[in-house]
Structure formats: structure tokens, C-alpha cells
Design an enzyme around this catalytic site. Structure first.
Site, mmCIF file in Angstrom:
data_model
loop_
_atom_site.group_PDB
_atom_site.id
_atom_site.type_symbol
_atom_site.label_atom_id
_atom_site.label_comp_id
_atom_site.label_asym_id
_atom_site.label_seq_id
_atom_site.Cartn_x
_atom_site.Cartn_y
_atom_site.Cartn_z
ATOM 1 N N LYS A 32 5.200 10.588 -20.954
ATOM 2 C CA LYS A 32 6.183 11.030 -21.971
ATOM 3 C C LYS A 32 6.492 9.902 -22.949
ATOM 4 C CE LYS A 32 10.661 10.707 -20.727
ATOM 5 N NZ LYS A 32 11.544 9.893 -21.565
ATOM 6 N N ASN A 33 6.737 8.700 -22.412
ATOM 7 C CA ASN A 33 7.180 7.605 -23.282
ATOM 8 C C ASN A 33 6.052 7.021 -24.138
ATOM 9 O OD1 ASN A 33 9.711 8.022 -22.334
ATOM 10 N ND2 ASN A 33 9.783 6.198 -21.020
ATOM 11 N N ARG A 37 17.164 10.125 -27.706
ATOM 12 C CA ARG A 37 17.236 8.880 -28.464
ATOM 13 C C ARG A 37 15.909 8.509 -29.133
ATOM 14 N NH1 ARG A 37 20.750 5.065 -28.065
ATOM 15 N NH2 ARG A 37 19.024 3.623 -28.361
ATOM 16 N N CYS A 71 24.474 6.636 -24.369
ATOM 17 C CA CYS A 71 23.958 7.695 -23.513
ATOM 18 C C CYS A 71 24.352 7.369 -22.090
ATOM 19 C CB CYS A 71 22.459 7.845 -23.671
ATOM 20 S SG CYS A 71 21.539 6.570 -22.858
ATOM 21 N N ARG A 89 23.089 1.390 -25.564
ATOM 22 C CA ARG A 89 21.793 1.510 -26.247
ATOM 23 C C ARG A 89 21.887 1.517 -27.781
ATOM 24 N NH1 ARG A 89 18.245 5.882 -23.026
ATOM 25 N NH2 ARG A 89 16.501 4.750 -23.929
ATOM 26 N N PRO A 90 22.296 0.393 -28.369
ATOM 27 C CA PRO A 90 22.335 0.322 -29.838
ATOM 28 C C PRO A 90 20.924 0.285 -30.455
ATOM 29 C CG PRO A 90 22.811 -1.825 -28.875
ATOM 30 C CD PRO A 90 22.664 -0.860 -27.724
ATOM 31 N N LEU A 149 18.436 -3.868 -33.280
ATOM 32 C CA LEU A 149 17.190 -4.637 -33.422
ATOM 33 C C LEU A 149 16.214 -3.935 -34.367
ATOM 34 C CD1 LEU A 149 16.673 -5.528 -29.639
ATOM 35 C CD2 LEU A 149 17.604 -7.018 -31.413
ATOM 36 N N ASP A 178 12.852 2.085 -15.183
ATOM 37 C CA ASP A 178 12.643 3.524 -14.983
ATOM 38 C C ASP A 178 12.206 3.872 -13.559
ATOM 39 O OD1 ASP A 178 13.382 3.931 -17.564
ATOM 40 O OD2 ASP A 178 11.368 4.235 -18.352
ATOM 41 N N ILE A 206 18.333 -4.281 -17.408
ATOM 42 C CA ILE A 206 18.011 -3.676 -18.716
ATOM 43 C C ILE A 206 19.166 -2.819 -19.237
ATOM 44 C CG2 ILE A 206 16.331 -2.300 -20.023
ATOM 45 C CD1 ILE A 206 15.009 -4.746 -18.781
ATOM 46 N N ARG A 214 13.155 17.014 -18.565
ATOM 47 C CA ARG A 214 12.852 16.181 -19.739
ATOM 48 C C ARG A 214 11.629 15.305 -19.489
ATOM 49 N NH1 ARG A 214 17.835 13.039 -22.148
ATOM 50 N NH2 ARG A 214 16.120 12.519 -23.537
HETATM 51 N N1 EPU Z 1 18.649 -2.728 -27.165
HETATM 52 C C1 EPU Z 1 19.537 -3.325 -28.037
HETATM 53 N N2 EPU Z 1 19.344 -3.122 -29.377
HETATM 54 C C2 EPU Z 1 18.318 -2.368 -29.853
HETATM 55 C C3 EPU Z 1 17.417 -1.777 -28.962
HETATM 56 C C4 EPU Z 1 17.605 -1.975 -27.608
HETATM 57 O O1 EPU Z 1 20.465 -4.018 -27.613
HETATM 58 O O2 EPU Z 1 18.213 -2.232 -31.082
HETATM 59 C C5 EPU Z 1 18.838 -2.928 -25.717
HETATM 60 C C6 EPU Z 1 19.077 -1.616 -24.971
HETATM 61 O O3 EPU Z 1 20.438 -1.220 -25.026
HETATM 62 C C7 EPU Z 1 18.626 -1.967 -23.581
HETATM 63 C C8 EPU Z 1 17.447 -2.918 -23.844
HETATM 64 O O4 EPU Z 1 17.628 -3.421 -25.167
HETATM 65 O O5 EPU Z 1 19.643 -2.659 -22.911
HETATM 66 C C9 EPU Z 1 16.070 -2.302 -23.740
HETATM 67 O O6 EPU Z 1 16.037 -1.106 -24.498
HETATM 68 P P1 EPU Z 1 14.692 -0.543 -25.151
HETATM 69 O O7 EPU Z 1 14.857 -0.535 -26.635
HETATM 70 O O8 EPU Z 1 13.531 -1.276 -24.583
HETATM 71 O O9 EPU Z 1 14.699 0.958 -24.614
HETATM 72 P P2 EPU Z 1 14.260 2.259 -25.398
HETATM 73 O O10 EPU Z 1 13.131 1.981 -26.294
HETATM 74 O O11 EPU Z 1 15.472 2.920 -25.953
HETATM 75 C C10 EPU Z 1 12.445 2.975 -23.644
HETATM 76 C C11 EPU Z 1 12.193 4.158 -22.771
HETATM 77 C C12 EPU Z 1 13.223 4.217 -21.665
HETATM 78 C C13 EPU Z 1 13.101 2.916 -20.861
HETATM 79 C C14 EPU Z 1 13.301 1.702 -21.776
HETATM 80 C C15 EPU Z 1 13.102 0.374 -21.073
HETATM 81 C C16 EPU Z 1 11.205 5.720 -24.322
HETATM 82 C C17 EPU Z 1 11.308 6.995 -25.071
HETATM 83 N N3 EPU Z 1 12.253 5.362 -23.580
HETATM 84 O O12 EPU Z 1 13.758 3.154 -24.169
HETATM 85 O O13 EPU Z 1 12.861 5.324 -20.842
HETATM 86 O O14 EPU Z 1 14.082 2.903 -19.843
HETATM 87 O O15 EPU Z 1 12.350 1.780 -22.864
HETATM 88 O O16 EPU Z 1 11.846 0.303 -20.508
HETATM 89 O O17 EPU Z 1 10.182 5.056 -24.370
HETATM 90 C C18 EPU Z 1 13.226 7.048 -19.298
HETATM 91 O O18 EPU Z 1 12.050 7.418 -19.514
HETATM 92 O O19 EPU Z 1 13.922 7.496 -18.339
HETATM 93 C C19 EPU Z 1 13.827 6.048 -20.180
HETATM 94 C C20 EPU Z 1 15.143 5.869 -20.294
#
Ligand code: EPU
Length: 436
Positions: free
Chosen positions: A22-23, A98, A122, A127-128, A131, A311, A333, A403
Site C-alpha cells: 500500500k505505502n 494523510r 491522526c 504528524r505535521p 518538512l 509499522d 517515530i 485500509r
Molecule cells: N514528520 C514531521 N514533519 C514532517 C513529516 C514528518 O515532523 O513534515 C514526523 C512525523 O510526525 C513522524 C516522523 O516524522 O514523527 C516520520 O513520519 P513520516 O513522514 O516518515 O511518515 P509518513 O510519510 O506520514 C509513512 C507511512 C506510515 C509509516 C511512516 C513511517 C505511507 C502512506 N505512510 O508515513 O505508514 O508509519 O511512513 O515509516 O507511506 C501505516 O502504513 O500504518 C503507516 C502509518
């Protein structure tokens, strides 16, 4: 709302086909916005989140069709973005998923404008997307936040930039990879995410004509091109789904071959299973898990790839509830990813949470109960616990599970699990007793 009923105690034996990730599929679908040619994806898991992303892209103007694949699971998907007429990702869709924010980089790079709802917090954390936005500003984008939306535009093309992410972010790396592929000049991403899903996106972008070096390392160099084309791409298999099934076999005992699972994407998880006394071996077609149901206690810290994935944290916690001795899990994380703990406790688990760490003491046995899924991976931890629990467990709110797990009941019951979906009857209308 559907529920899942599991009667625990059966060993799992057989073969399970692992679906596409999915991701990986979600950012690949967003990449269709980068070209007016057709992007053809195969091995796309047929899941609620994929349908949400398809709806989001369709309202931007992407022409999307699904077709059956020759494989047992997944679909083929064709996406053509030659008539984009709407640059807004609305709140109704972004709040449910998201990953919708992944359209930002592509829309901005190709059309110079995008308006994307801020996703908000969420269940698993705040999860801001700071970045993502900071990196796009470094590339020359003008960004304003107003009425809950990110309003972004550029004068001309985005410009290549030297970007260091303060924190490793999968989504930010993917968004900027897409944006940089069509930018003017060279972009360097430092402290980039190295997850297999990020690499899958980068490989697809390369097939579309992007110039990317350093895939799979924390420093990625992208030389922007003027135009990208379509391509055919098969989505990598889902390492988290595979790991979740491995945890299910580990706790029930038995032997299951996970067809299509890629051991090279699962090293940290395989190491932890091995440490816990579970045998995992590579086969020609995937990986095989063998367990006698006896689990040793272990300690786990979640980390960005190649570390242990967040995950898989909830699923491992379920397994460790019945391990011999006390285990410790530290979640680095997400700050709120322990919502499965009170639900596991309803089944007899002995877990204490202190800040980011959880101590899991051995429960002699887990006992079936009514529990509630709170997020995608938490729902799997309840399934895993239920498969080993004495008696019957009813899991509520299984839409979380839908999902990210394709036909879970079918895959597990084929290996001997007693699992079934129950469709809720609508509530009877409430009526007051007649006054005497
Ligand atoms: N973060 C920030 N600022 C940002 C972006 C992220 O502070 O602008 C923080 C997040 O709050 C978190 C950390 O950085 O504490 C890592 O977040 P990341 O951006 O890596 O997560 P994501 O891209 O939103 C994806 C997966 C998640 C998975 C995370 C970490 C997808 C669609 N989602 O989320 O998957 O947990 O990477 O590996 O790829 C799931 O499948 O159950 C799931 C939540």
C-alpha cells in the site's frame, strides 16, 4: 460497521500470497500527475486507501481505470493525467488519508500551483508536514497557510536546491523526489528516507525519464528534466503485511510460506523474529516461518529503515505478550502509537507504558474479549493476539484493517485460522413505550 470474529487456538499451516505494498502504491499513483502519458501500475493492492487515492486523483482530472490481474490478489491500474482541471486536494479526502498530501509536490512541479488541505493530526500522532513545505520553499515555491489549506504556487519551474531534512520522513522524501524530477537544475536530498517504498517510487520515476542517483542511500541527487513520460511498473510486495503474517504464525505455531515476500526488505524484522526463537528462512518464492509457538522475550526500538519499522511495532507487541519473560519496546517515530495497549490488556496482556517505552510481561495466556481497532496496525495486533487467545474475540471497527490488508480473513482462514467477518445489522429505531 463490520466486525471480525476469531476463535483462537488453531495453528497456521500453508501458503499465503503477499499483496503489493500500500505505502508504495500510494506515492506511485500520485506520480501519475507528473506526466500527460499513461502510467500503468500492476500488483496494486485493492484496499480502501487505494480507492481514496483514486478518488482524489480523479477529482483532479486523472483518468483512472482498474482491471483484474492474472494474479490471485491485486489489480492492474492505468492512470492518465492529460486533462488536469482542478488543483485542490479537499479536506474531505485529505482528512481520511494523510498520504493525499503526496499530490502537492507533483501538482506544483508540473502546473505551478496546488491547494492541499492540511492533514491535521491522526490517531498515532500529530504528524505535521512542515518538512515537505520547507523543502518546497527552498525550491522557490511560495507557500501560505490559510483556512486550513496549504496554498502553493511558483513563478515558472521549481528550482533545484540542496535540502537537508531535519528528520527522516518517508512522505517528505517522496513528495520532494517527485517535485525535483521536474524542477530546473539539481536537487540534493540529505538525510533522505531509505524505505523500500521510497526506492520503488524512485525506480518508477527513473523509468518515466527522471534522472536520480543515490537511490536507497540517505543522499539522493535528482537532475530535473523538462518532461516525463508514462511507463509500466509493478508495485513491490508489502513487507509489513508479510511481517504481520509472520507474527501470526509465530504466535500460533505452524509453518507458512509467504509467497512474494522479500527478505532483503525485512532484515531488521527477521533479526528480531530470530532472536525471539522463530525460524525464518528464504525460499525460492518468498520466506518461510516455522514456529512451535514458544517465544523468547526481546527488546525492540523502532527506527527509520533499515531499522525496525514502526509499522510492525503493534504486531510484535501482541506476540511478546505471551513470550517467556519481559520485553521492552521503544517507539521513536510516532508519539501516540500505543493505543492497542488497553485493548490487548482486555485480553489479559500485562503491559506498562512509560513515555515512549512499553514493558511487556509474560501473560500465561491471552483470553478472547470484545476489543476495538484504533488504527491500521493496531487492528492487526488484535488479530494476532486473538489467533492465540483462548475462546472468541470480536474486533470492532475493522474499517481500519480494510485500509491496509487485502482479504485478510480469506488469507488466514486458508491456513487454518477460524476467522470470519460479521456485517452489522442496522440499529433498530428507538421507540418510547406508549404512555399508559
Ligand atoms: N514528520 C514531521 N514533519 C514532517 C513529516 C514528518 O515532523 O513534515 C514526523 C512525523 O510526525 C513522524 C516522523 O516524522 O514523527 C516520520 O513520519 P513520516 O513522514 O516518515 O511518515 P509518513 O510519510 O506520514 C509513512 C507511512 C506510515 C509509516 C511512516 C513511517 C505511507 C502512506 N505512510 O508515513 O505508514 O508509519 O511512513 O515509516 O507511506 C501505516 O502504513 O500504518 C503507516 C502509518
Amino acid at each position: 460497521m463490520d466486525k471480525i470474529k476469531i476463535t483462537g487456538g488453531n495453528r497456521l499451516n500453508g501458503k499465503i500470497q503477499v499483496s503489493g505494498a500500500k505505502n508504495a502504491a500510494l506515492p506511485l499513483m500520485a506520480a501519475s500527475l507528473l506526466t500527460d502519458d499513461t502510467l500503468k501500475l500492476s500488483n496494486v493492492p485493492y484496499l480502501a486507501d487505494i480507492v481514496t487515492m483514486a478518488n482524489l486523483l480523479a477529482q483532479h482530472g486523472v483518468d483512472i481505470s482498474f482491471s483484474s490481474s492474472s494474479q490471485q490478489y491485486g489489480k492492474n491500474m492505468s492512470l492518465r493525467a492529460d486533462n488536469i482541471h482542478n488543483f485542490t486536494a479537499p479536506y474531505e479526502l485529505v482528512r481520511t488519508m494523510r498520504a493525499s498530501v503526496l499530490v502537492l509536490g507533483a501538482l506544483l512541479a508540473r502546473f505551478g500551483q496546488a491547494k492541499v488541505s492540511l492533514p491535521g493530526g491522526c490517531a498515532i500522532g500529530t504528524r505535521p508536514i512542515d518538512l515537505h513545505l520547507k523543502a518546497l520553499e527552498q525550491m522557490g515555491a511560495h507557500i501560505e497557510l490559510a483556512e486550513g489549506y496549504v496554498h502553493a504556487h511558483t513563478h515558472g519551474r521549481l528550482k533545484g536546491a540542496d535540502i537537508t531534512f531535519e528528520k527522516v520522513s518517508v512522505g517528505a522524501t517522496e513528495n520532494i523526489l517527485m517535485a525535483a524530477s521536474l524542477a530546473d537544475g539539481v536537487t540534493i536530498l540529505r538525510n533522505a528516507a531509505r524505505e523500500p517504498e521510497v526506492c520503488d517510487l524512485a525506480h518508477c520515476l527513473q523509468k518515466m525519464g527522471a534522472q536520480i542517483e543515490g537511490i536507497g542511500t540517505d543522499t539522493i541527487r535528482i537532475t530535473g528534466v523538462k518532461k516525463l513520460s508514462g511507463c509500466d511498473h509493478s508495485v513491490i510486495s508489502d513487507r509489513i503485511e508479510a511481517g504481520s503474517f509472520a507474527a501470526a504464525v509465530a504466535i500460533t505455531g505452524g509453518e507458512v510460506e509467504l509467497l512474494g515476500a522479500r527478505a532483503e526488505h525485512m532484515q531488521a524484522v527477521i533479526e528480531k523474529f530470530t532472536e525471539a526463537g522463530i525460524s525464518i528462512s528464504e525460499t525460492e518464492r518468498g520466506i518461510k516461518i516455522t514456529s512451535d509457538g514458544k517465544i523468547e522475550c526481546i527488546d525492540i526500538i523502532t527506527q527509520p529503515y533499515p531499522g525496525f519499522p514502526t509499522d510492525m511495532q503493534a504486531q510484535m507487541m501482541a506476540l511478546l505478550c505471551v513470550a517467556d519473560g519481559a520485553s521492552m519496546i521503544t517507539e521513536t517515530i510516532f508519539e501516540n502509537r500505543y493505543m492497542h495497549v488497553p485493548e490487548l490488556a482486555r485480553m489479559g496482556a500485562k503491559i506498562v507504558v512509560h513515555g515512549a517505552s512499553a514493558m511487556i510481561r509474560s501473560a500465561d495466556e491471552l483470553v478472547g474479549a470484545e476489543v476495538m481497532a484504533t488504527d491500521l496496525r493496531a487492528s492487526l495486533s488484535l488479530v494476532i493476539a486473538a489467533l492465540a487467545a483462548k475462546g472468541e474475540t470480536i474486533i470492532h471497527r475493522v474499517y481500519h484493517l480494510d485500509r491496509g490488508y487485502e482479504r485478510l480473513e480469506e488469507k488466514l482462514s486458508a491456513c487454518g485460522a477460524q476467522i470470519e467477518r460479521m456485517h452489522d445489522k442496522p440499529n433498530r429505531p428507538f421507540s418510547m413505550p406508549e404512555a399508559a
